[in-house]
Design a protein around this motif. Sequence first.
Motif, PDB file in Angstrom:
ATOM      1  N   VAL A 151       0.843  -1.205   0.000  1.00 25.33           N
ATOM      2  CA  VAL A 151       0.000   0.000   0.000  1.00 25.33           C
ATOM      3  C   VAL A 151       0.874   1.250   0.000  1.00 25.33           C
ATOM      4  O   VAL A 151       0.643   2.195  -0.769  1.00 25.33           O
ATOM      5  N   GLU A 152       1.886   1.255   0.863  1.00 23.66           N
ATOM      6  CA  GLU A 152       2.753   2.433   0.953  1.00 23.66           C
ATOM      7  C   GLU A 152       3.503   2.660  -0.357  1.00 23.66           C
ATOM      8  O   GLU A 152       3.709   3.796  -0.774  1.00 23.66           O
ATOM      9  N   HIS A 153       3.899   1.567  -1.000  1.00 17.96           N
ATOM     10  CA  HIS A 153       4.685   1.746  -2.229  1.00 17.96           C
ATOM     11  C   HIS A 153       3.860   2.407  -3.324  1.00 17.96           C
ATOM     12  O   HIS A 153       4.350   3.295  -4.020  1.00 17.96           O
ATOM     13  N   ILE A 154       2.600   2.013  -3.471  1.00 16.27           N
ATOM     14  CA  ILE A 154       1.782   2.625  -4.533  1.00 16.27           C
ATOM     15  C   ILE A 154       1.391   4.044  -4.141  1.00 16.27           C
ATOM     16  O   ILE A 154       1.374   4.948  -4.970  1.00 16.27           O
ATOM     17  N   TRP A 155       1.099   4.280  -2.871  1.00  5.84           N
ATOM     18  CA  TRP A 155       0.668   5.616  -2.460  1.00  5.84           C
ATOM     19  C   TRP A 155       1.798   6.628  -2.527  1.00  5.84           C
ATOM     20  O   TRP A 155       1.579   7.795  -2.832  1.00  5.84           O
ATOM     21  N   PHE A 156       3.000   6.198  -2.211  1.00 12.33           N
ATOM     22  CA  PHE A 156       4.117   7.140  -2.230  1.00 12.33           C
ATOM     23  C   PHE A 156       4.960   7.019  -3.494  1.00 12.33           C
ATOM     24  O   PHE A 156       5.913   7.772  -3.665  1.00 12.33           O
ATOM     25  N   GLY A 157       4.615   6.059  -4.349  1.00  8.19           N
ATOM     26  CA  GLY A 157       5.283   5.965  -5.651  1.00  8.19           C
ATOM     27  C   GLY A 157       4.532   6.852  -6.623  1.00  8.19           C
ATOM     28  O   GLY A 157       3.687   6.400  -7.405  1.00  8.19           O
ATOM     29  N   ILE A 158       4.792   8.138  -6.561  1.00 10.02           N
ATOM     30  CA  ILE A 158       3.981   9.127  -7.262  1.00 10.02           C
ATOM     31  C   ILE A 158       3.996   8.916  -8.763  1.00 10.02           C
ATOM     32  O   ILE A 158       3.017   9.246  -9.452  1.00 10.02           O
ATOM     33  N   ASP A 159       5.055   8.317  -9.309  1.00  5.80           N
ATOM     34  CA  ASP A 159       5.080   8.094 -10.761  1.00  5.80           C
ATOM     35  C   ASP A 159       4.024   7.073 -11.178  1.00  5.80           C
ATOM     36  O   ASP A 159       3.333   7.254 -12.182  1.00  5.80           O
ATOM     37  N   HIS A 160       3.861   6.001 -10.386  1.00  2.61           N
ATOM     38  CA  HIS A 160       2.824   5.011 -10.702  1.00  2.61           C
ATOM     39  C   HIS A 160       1.437   5.651 -10.607  1.00  2.61           C
ATOM     40  O   HIS A 160       0.559   5.393 -11.440  1.00  2.61           O
ATOM     41  N   LEU A 161       1.243   6.487  -9.593  1.00  5.52           N
ATOM     42  CA  LEU A 161      -0.065   7.126  -9.420  1.00  5.52           C
ATOM     43  C   LEU A 161      -0.374   8.093 -10.565  1.00  5.52           C
ATOM     44  O   LEU A 161      -1.509   8.183 -11.018  1.00  5.52           O
ATOM     45  N   LEU A 162       0.636   8.838 -11.014  1.00 11.57           N
ATOM     46  CA  LEU A 162       0.401   9.764 -12.129  1.00 11.57           C
ATOM     47  C   LEU A 162       0.022   9.008 -13.394  1.00 11.57           C
ATOM     48  O   LEU A 162      -0.797   9.466 -14.182  1.00 11.57           O
ATOM     49  N   PHE A 163       0.643   7.844 -13.584  1.00 13.34           N
ATOM     50  CA  PHE A 163       0.304   7.019 -14.750  1.00 13.34           C
ATOM     51  C   PHE A 163      -1.169   6.603 -14.673  1.00 13.34           C
ATOM     52  O   PHE A 163      -1.915   6.728 -15.649  1.00 13.34           O
ATOM     53  N   VAL A 164      -1.580   6.106 -13.500  1.00  9.01           N
ATOM     54  CA  VAL A 164      -2.971   5.679 -13.320  1.00  9.01           C
ATOM     55  C   VAL A 164      -3.916   6.871 -13.470  1.00  9.01           C
ATOM     56  O   VAL A 164      -4.980   6.767 -14.094  1.00  9.01           O
ATOM     57  N   LEU A 165      -3.520   8.027 -12.912  1.00 10.20           N
ATOM     58  CA  LEU A 165      -4.355   9.238 -13.016  1.00 10.20           C
ATOM     59  C   LEU A 165      -4.586   9.614 -14.483  1.00 10.20           C
ATOM     60  O   LEU A 165      -5.719   9.897 -14.889  1.00 10.20           O
ATOM     61  N   ALA A 166      -3.513   9.600 -15.263  1.00  6.63           N
ATOM     62  CA  ALA A 166      -3.640   9.950 -16.681  1.00  6.63           C
ATOM     63  C   ALA A 166      -4.547   8.956 -17.410  1.00  6.63           C
ATOM     64  O   ALA A 166      -5.368   9.336 -18.248  1.00  6.63           O
ATOM     65  N   LEU A 167      -4.415   7.671 -17.076  1.00  7.41           N
ATOM     66  CA  LEU A 167      -5.273   6.655 -17.689  1.00  7.41           C
ATOM     67  C   LEU A 167      -6.747   6.921 -17.393  1.00  7.41           C
ATOM     68  O   LEU A 167      -7.602   6.850 -18.276  1.00  7.41           O
ATOM     69  N   ILE A 168      -7.044   7.270 -16.131  1.00 11.52           N
ATOM     70  CA  ILE A 168      -8.442   7.492 -15.738  1.00 11.52           C
ATOM     71  C   ILE A 168      -9.002   8.728 -16.447  1.00 11.52           C
ATOM     72  O   ILE A 168     -10.158   8.745 -16.860  1.00 11.52           O
ATOM     73  N   ILE A 169      -8.163   9.768 -16.558  1.00 18.15           N
ATOM     74  CA  ILE A 169      -8.627  10.999 -17.215  1.00 18.15           C
ATOM     75  C   ILE A 169      -8.961  10.738 -18.687  1.00 18.15           C
ATOM     76  O   ILE A 169      -9.951  11.236 -19.218  1.00 18.15           O
ATOM     77  N   ILE A 170      -8.115   9.931 -19.342  1.00 19.22           N
ATOM     78  CA  ILE A 170      -8.325   9.663 -20.774  1.00 19.22           C
ATOM     79  C   ILE A 170      -9.501   8.724 -21.008  1.00 19.22           C
ATOM     80  O   ILE A 170     -10.270   8.888 -21.952  1.00 19.22           O
ATOM     81  N   THR A 171      -9.658   7.747 -20.112  1.00 13.23           N
ATOM     82  CA  THR A 171     -10.663   6.699 -20.326  1.00 13.23           C
ATOM     83  C   THR A 171     -12.051   7.171 -19.894  1.00 13.23           C
ATOM     84  O   THR A 171     -12.216   7.722 -18.809  1.00 13.23           O
ATOM     85  N   THR A 172     -13.017   6.935 -20.725  1.00 15.39           N
ATOM     86  CA  THR A 172     -14.391   7.326 -20.392  1.00 15.39           C
ATOM     87  C   THR A 172     -15.256   6.088 -20.182  1.00 15.39           C
ATOM     88  O   THR A 172     -15.120   5.093 -20.892  1.00 15.39           O
ATOM     89  N   GLY A 173     -16.128   6.161 -19.180  1.00 15.52           N
ATOM     90  CA  GLY A 173     -17.036   5.049 -18.915  1.00 15.52           C
ATOM     91  C   GLY A 173     -16.506   4.149 -17.820  1.00 15.52           C
ATOM     92  O   GLY A 173     -15.330   3.779 -17.825  1.00 15.52           O
ATOM     93  N   PHE A 174     -17.396   3.792 -16.873  1.00 15.78           N
ATOM     94  CA  PHE A 174     -16.989   3.002 -15.709  1.00 15.78           C
ATOM     95  C   PHE A 174     -16.425   1.637 -16.107  1.00 15.78           C
ATOM     96  O   PHE A 174     -15.369   1.220 -15.626  1.00 15.78           O
ATOM     97  N   LYS A 175     -17.118   0.949 -17.021  1.00 16.74           N
ATOM     98  CA  LYS A 175     -16.675  -0.399 -17.417  1.00 16.74           C
ATOM     99  C   LYS A 175     -15.294  -0.347 -18.073  1.00 16.74           C
ATOM    100  O   LYS A 175     -14.442  -1.204 -17.856  1.00 16.74           O
ATOM    101  N   LYS A 176     -15.104   0.709 -18.890  1.00 22.56           N
ATOM    102  CA  LYS A 176     -13.820   0.827 -19.584  1.00 22.56           C
ATOM    103  C   LYS A 176     -12.683   1.104 -18.596  1.00 22.56           C
ATOM    104  O   LYS A 176     -11.561   0.601 -18.742  1.00 22.56           O
ATOM    105  N   ILE A 177     -12.975   1.909 -17.555  1.00 23.03           N
ATOM    106  CA  ILE A 177     -11.960   2.194 -16.537  1.00 23.03           C
ATOM    107  C   ILE A 177     -11.603   0.918 -15.780  1.00 23.03           C
ATOM    108  O   ILE A 177     -10.425   0.619 -15.544  1.00 23.03           O
TER     109      ILE A 177
END
Length: 331
Positions: A151-177
């Motif tokens: 848990v700590e590694h993903i929360w404080f691994g800001i590069d992984h989180l930014l990648f996931v954030l960008a994916l969520i912003i680009i992807t539309t629709g709950f099922k697709k996310i």
Amino acid sequence: MKRMLTLFFLVAVGLCSVTVKAHEIRPAYLQIEQQSETTYNVLWKVPTSGDLVLKIYPEFEDGFQLQESGLSKPVSGAMIHQYSLNGNRSLQGSRIKIQNLKKTMVDVLVTIKYLNGEKTTLMLKPDKPETLLSGKTSKWQVVQSYTVLGVEHIWFGIDHLLFVLALIIITTGFKKIVKTITAFTLAHSITLSLAVLGYANLPGPPVEAVIALSIVFLASEMIKLHQGKPSLTAQKPWLVAFSFGLLHGFGFAGALTDVGLPQSEIPLALAFFNIGVELGQIVFVIAVSAVLSLLAFKKDWPVVAKKVPAYAIGSIAAFWTIERVVGFFYN
């Protein structure tokens, strides 16, 4: 326009600050191996930030003496010290403490291997810097320690989180996310397991640099989306998530290798480190989705404001890419 540029600058600076803190909280590692009834070899790995080494030290009860047994040596992101520990009794039943841990945001993973084959794995934290060494570690302790690490590694691994954030912003629709995040999870779980079990390996620095580059790619995809241009990620986000997820898995493996695994419980520790990563990731996805849903209520966002996340994420990731490539020549 001026306000938007100011906002962009503040977002970028804020995220950079978070990054610096993320590097400060990389776990320390204390490995103790019993050599005789009263002697132990001690390896003490302390995280570093540039040339700065955290001033935290292991401390044992009266009756135990800790002496340097080799030269300290720097490794990537850490300093390794070696000691011999001599005592008038067994460590089991005694207390261990990490001096100055309360003043940091660092966790310390402690592993102890005794002559009788018993092994202890535990985690010391800033709010609990000392503990009683009871003896053999239970499976439940391994589960707790490695879930928290994940848990700590993903929360404080800001590069992984930014990648996931960008994916969520680009992807539309709950099922697709859900499909996209599942693909990312599946991919990084595969390479994490293969790397930790020794079936595959990639050098850490290039992996970290390409991970940063993967975020730059997603930022450029976000800009394409705003410009109405075709985007691979918008069309097949699961494919991009899976492809780069394989790479991120090697990054997770590097972090796990840094802290080590209990040799008698490798499958269990690996499984729950992975579960910890997924739990942290799920919480992040839910939080981001909730925030984006709230922001979506406002329909008339200025075009410039819509571009701020893409440029902020891209600028930070570009900085990391350059920083990590330059690091090839200094590490």
